[in-house]
Design an enzyme around this catalytic site. Sequence first.
Site, PDB file in Angstrom:
ATOM      1  N   GLY A 328      25.484  25.072  -5.301  1.00  0.00           N
ATOM      2  CA  GLY A 328      26.699  25.511  -5.566  1.00  0.00           C
ATOM      3  C   GLY A 328      27.557  24.980  -6.671  1.00  0.00           C
ATOM      4  O   GLY A 328      26.662  24.348  -7.743  1.00  0.00           O
ATOM      5  N   SER A 329      28.793  25.182  -6.442  1.00  0.00           N
ATOM      6  CA  SER A 329      29.713  24.735  -7.646  1.00  0.00           C
ATOM      7  C   SER A 329      29.597  23.313  -7.696  1.00  0.00           C
ATOM      8  O   SER A 329      30.267  22.643  -8.777  1.00  0.00           O
ATOM      9  CB  SER A 329      30.846  25.431  -7.476  1.00  0.00           C
ATOM     10  OG  SER A 329      31.193  26.810  -7.198  1.00  0.00           O
ATOM     11  N   THR A 330      29.202  22.458  -6.892  1.00  0.00           N
ATOM     12  CA  THR A 330      29.321  20.861  -7.043  1.00  0.00           C
ATOM     13  C   THR A 330      28.531  20.670  -8.350  1.00  0.00           C
ATOM     14  O   THR A 330      28.724  19.569  -8.701  1.00  0.00           O
ATOM     15  CB  THR A 330      28.795  20.497  -5.787  1.00  0.00           C
ATOM     16  OG1 THR A 330      27.355  20.796  -5.568  1.00  0.00           O
ATOM     17  CG2 THR A 330      29.609  20.671  -4.549  1.00  0.00           C
ATOM     18  N   GLY A 636      34.380  29.345  -5.104  1.00  0.00           N
ATOM     19  CA  GLY A 636      33.464  30.415  -5.608  1.00  0.00           C
ATOM     20  C   GLY A 636      32.146  29.779  -5.624  1.00  0.00           C
ATOM     21  O   GLY A 636      31.748  29.597  -6.753  1.00  0.00           O
TER      22      GLY A 636
END
Lengths: 641, 367
Positions: A328-330, A636
Amino acid sequence: MKARRKPAAMANLRHSVLVVNRRALFAGAGMVLLILLLLLRLGYLQIIKADHYATLSQNNRLKVIAVAPPRGLIFSREGELLADNRPSFALVLDTGKVRPIDATVAELRELLQLRDEQLETFRGELRSRGRVNELTLISRLTERQVAVFSVNAHRFPGVRIDARLSRFYPDSRYWAHLIGYIGRISEQDLTEIDAANYRASTHIGKTGIERTYERILHGSVGYRQVEVNAQGRELRVLEETPPRPGHDIYLTVDASLQRLALDALGDRRGAIVALEPATGAVLALVSTPSYDTNPFVDGISSAAYAALRGAPDRPLYNRALQGLYPPGSTIKPVFALAGLDGGYRTPTTRTPCPGWYQLPDSSRIYHDWEHSGHGQVDLKRALAESCDVYFYALARDIGITRLVTFARQFGFGVPTGIDLPGESSGLFPSPEWKRKTHDQPWYPGDTLNVGIGQGYTLVTPLQLAFATAVLARRGHAITPHVAGQIEDPLVRVAVEPHFEDRLVVRLRAEEHWDEAIAGMEEVVHGTRGTARRTAADATYRYAGKSGTAQVFTLAQDLAQRTDKVAAQLQDHAWFIAFAPVQDPQIAVAVLVEHGGGGSSVAAPIVRRLLDHHLLGASAPPDAEAAPATLPEDADGGAMAE
Amino acid sequence: MAEQWRSRNLLDRMHIDAPLLVALLAVCLIGLVVLYSASNRSIDVVLRQAIHFGIGLGVMLTIAQISPERLMRWAPLVYAGGVALLIAVMLVGTGRGAHRWLELGGFRFQPSEIMKLAVPLLVASYLRDRSLPPTATEALLGALIIAVPALLIAEQPDLGTALLVASSGMFVLFLAGLPWRMIGAVLALGVAIAPIAWRFMHDYQKQRVITLLDPAADPLGTGYHTIQGMIAVGSGGLYGKGWLNGTQSHLEFLPERATDFIFAVYCEEFGFVGVVVLLSAYALVIIRCLRIAFVSQHVFGRLLAASLTLTFFVYVFVNMGMVSGQLPVVGVPLPLISYGGTAVVTLFAGFGMVMSIQTHRKFIANI
């Protein structure tokens, strides 16, 4: 009588005497012959075969008994005992002497009131290792059973009580996925070990530290030559080579942090990995749900094992090392760096975000998690607010090939090399990979998905913690490891395994690190940061990044309303962080399966870990007090496709 | 000459044959020495065996006083008494598994032991003044004398003793010149009967035969005795491990080490050299007895002395053959070495008869 004998009778007598004499002579000759035969036989045994029988006689008399070395103990960083050896009494059976085995076992079962499942392991071993002399019937006898057997021991020749040390894991639930457990040596193990060194050993490391450091923990076998009588009773020790005990291992893990981590996850499924960036030391590594490892030591019953295996939340599965989740956004800070370093963006380059993105020659819409859009977004804001459109555009500009190359430097798609078994290498997709495994071409849209950490990309919590540590140390990395010091208990000398500090990511300009890290700081300390609420009162500066890993692609409106989505369909929550920013002491990755938003669920856990590590156990658990759900903050993990 | 006459006179008066006595005492001495080791240094056991020897010597000297003529006359009586006792054993006998013992006022004994002497005594007595070799009828009658007690003993069941009793009588028939073809016929009959006998044998008896053929088949079961015996014998080597140093015996690997397998203890501790010494002592006994048989001037004496010698030899041979793994484990003790009172007394009684034959010789010859 004789006087009355007639001359004819006298002649008869003389003839009779002759007959008897002849026969007596014959008998004498026969006796001489037989005595010679006997001498020949005895001479054969005593002169020609003397050595052979001398050996047999020695074998009768002398028994070389292998003595198992005591297994090395395992301690936490502070010296808390995590894997102990406790005295126990086992009932062992000599398969060469007990006859018939079945009847004896049945009798013992009756006498000691054993349950069938207690004999399960023995029966299995009897089938596979029946030729081996001594088999363990029951590993841990109760005091009562010891007493009952001792009284009746004479009825069971070839069965004896063996005093030994048994592995015990105090508080094992906190350590199951880290330390692992030992178990009975299996047929499979036998092919992989030095059989001579394991002659007296019954157990071997099966998982975790117990397995990785088996050679160090095990020690070397000792021998005792004893004289025994025909009943097998040891009369005296003739010669002795004591075993060399296995070495003790002090883990790098902070026991209190480990406990905090497991407790913080509670009954949620997930994983936490905390590293010390400067050393690569693992400070905590948990996977939930956890389980009790003690039943495995002496052979868990098949029913209990089936229950563990079949449990829907899969406690045996080590999520920290084996769990594969989209980052994800990591992953965004890494791509931000790629953009800066490749010259695709400057820190101030702005990308307009209307809430969606479209490839030039396609009608397909790629949404941002924020429907209304983020407006004009620079790098810092893109990270702080986790703007998807910024990274769609960036990924497209960089291109998949350079993304792959750059991401690999942070360890994505390759195992970290941690000293724990079973680590997964994760997956960082490339066009070649897609062609090979899916037999499909690489679409431009795939690159966009990679850009926001969704799609095919899969990482383990450990990999993400490692990448966070690399970020914290601006490109430097040390292989993560759990073993700190290894100490020989005989001489009390400890050695520390050496792990090389290497530069894995070299950027054209050092300031790029500052920009990316500043963006991560903004995530927690900025006014619009996704995790600003959990960092509100922090007394130190830290850098973090939330992430949400999509489980299913849902219709957008449905996905927004988490309460309507079944728990199983909720997204995985991520949060990574390191602290303090100026001198990173800890880098951590937290994953909560189906937790929903990373900022709301994972970030508070990270805060508690950081507080604990940097401020000590006395720090007030503020983070916990923070509101549990902040839907508007929900980060998000955008809805691609 | 005069001096010799005087000394002979002195021993003759006591009816003692000095060479035989010396040879027997030599064997007994070896026996006590081994027994001390075999019993794990039990003075108690050695003393009891010494008492057995004392009783045996007493019995021997007593019987030596009885003239061969009286022995002949008593033969049928002794035989009949023995058979009666065997029948009694069948009815009221005691013993583990097999009825062998008879208890008379707290005193236990095996009537079959009596038959070991009574059978050759009666057969020799029966053939004493018939012209030899015996006719077919005489041989058959002799066989009958042998068969009755032998079958009664086999019925107990004690196959080993039955065979020994039978052979002691058969030796008399053999010495009497039983024609070779008859011997051949008997042997052929034996071979023919063997499979039938096999069917009537008890399981443990069958097992002993199987064990002989392949001792390794069941090393923990019946083969154990044979294997451990051979290990003890072989490991003794040329000079042995030394008195009291046998590991096979002292660590209890050897079964029956004070009785049937005492020869294994001896072999282990004294080696092949010791074996030669012991066999020499036995040879002295046998040679002296055979000489007595040869110089005896009546057929009865010759038959009885020679047959008793043969029986004695058979005991020695069967026991040693058994311990060294050549013969089945049949439970025959080693004469005068194995611990046990009954066997000692029976043996000495036999030697008493031999001495009687020797020391009454001149008297008979003078007539």
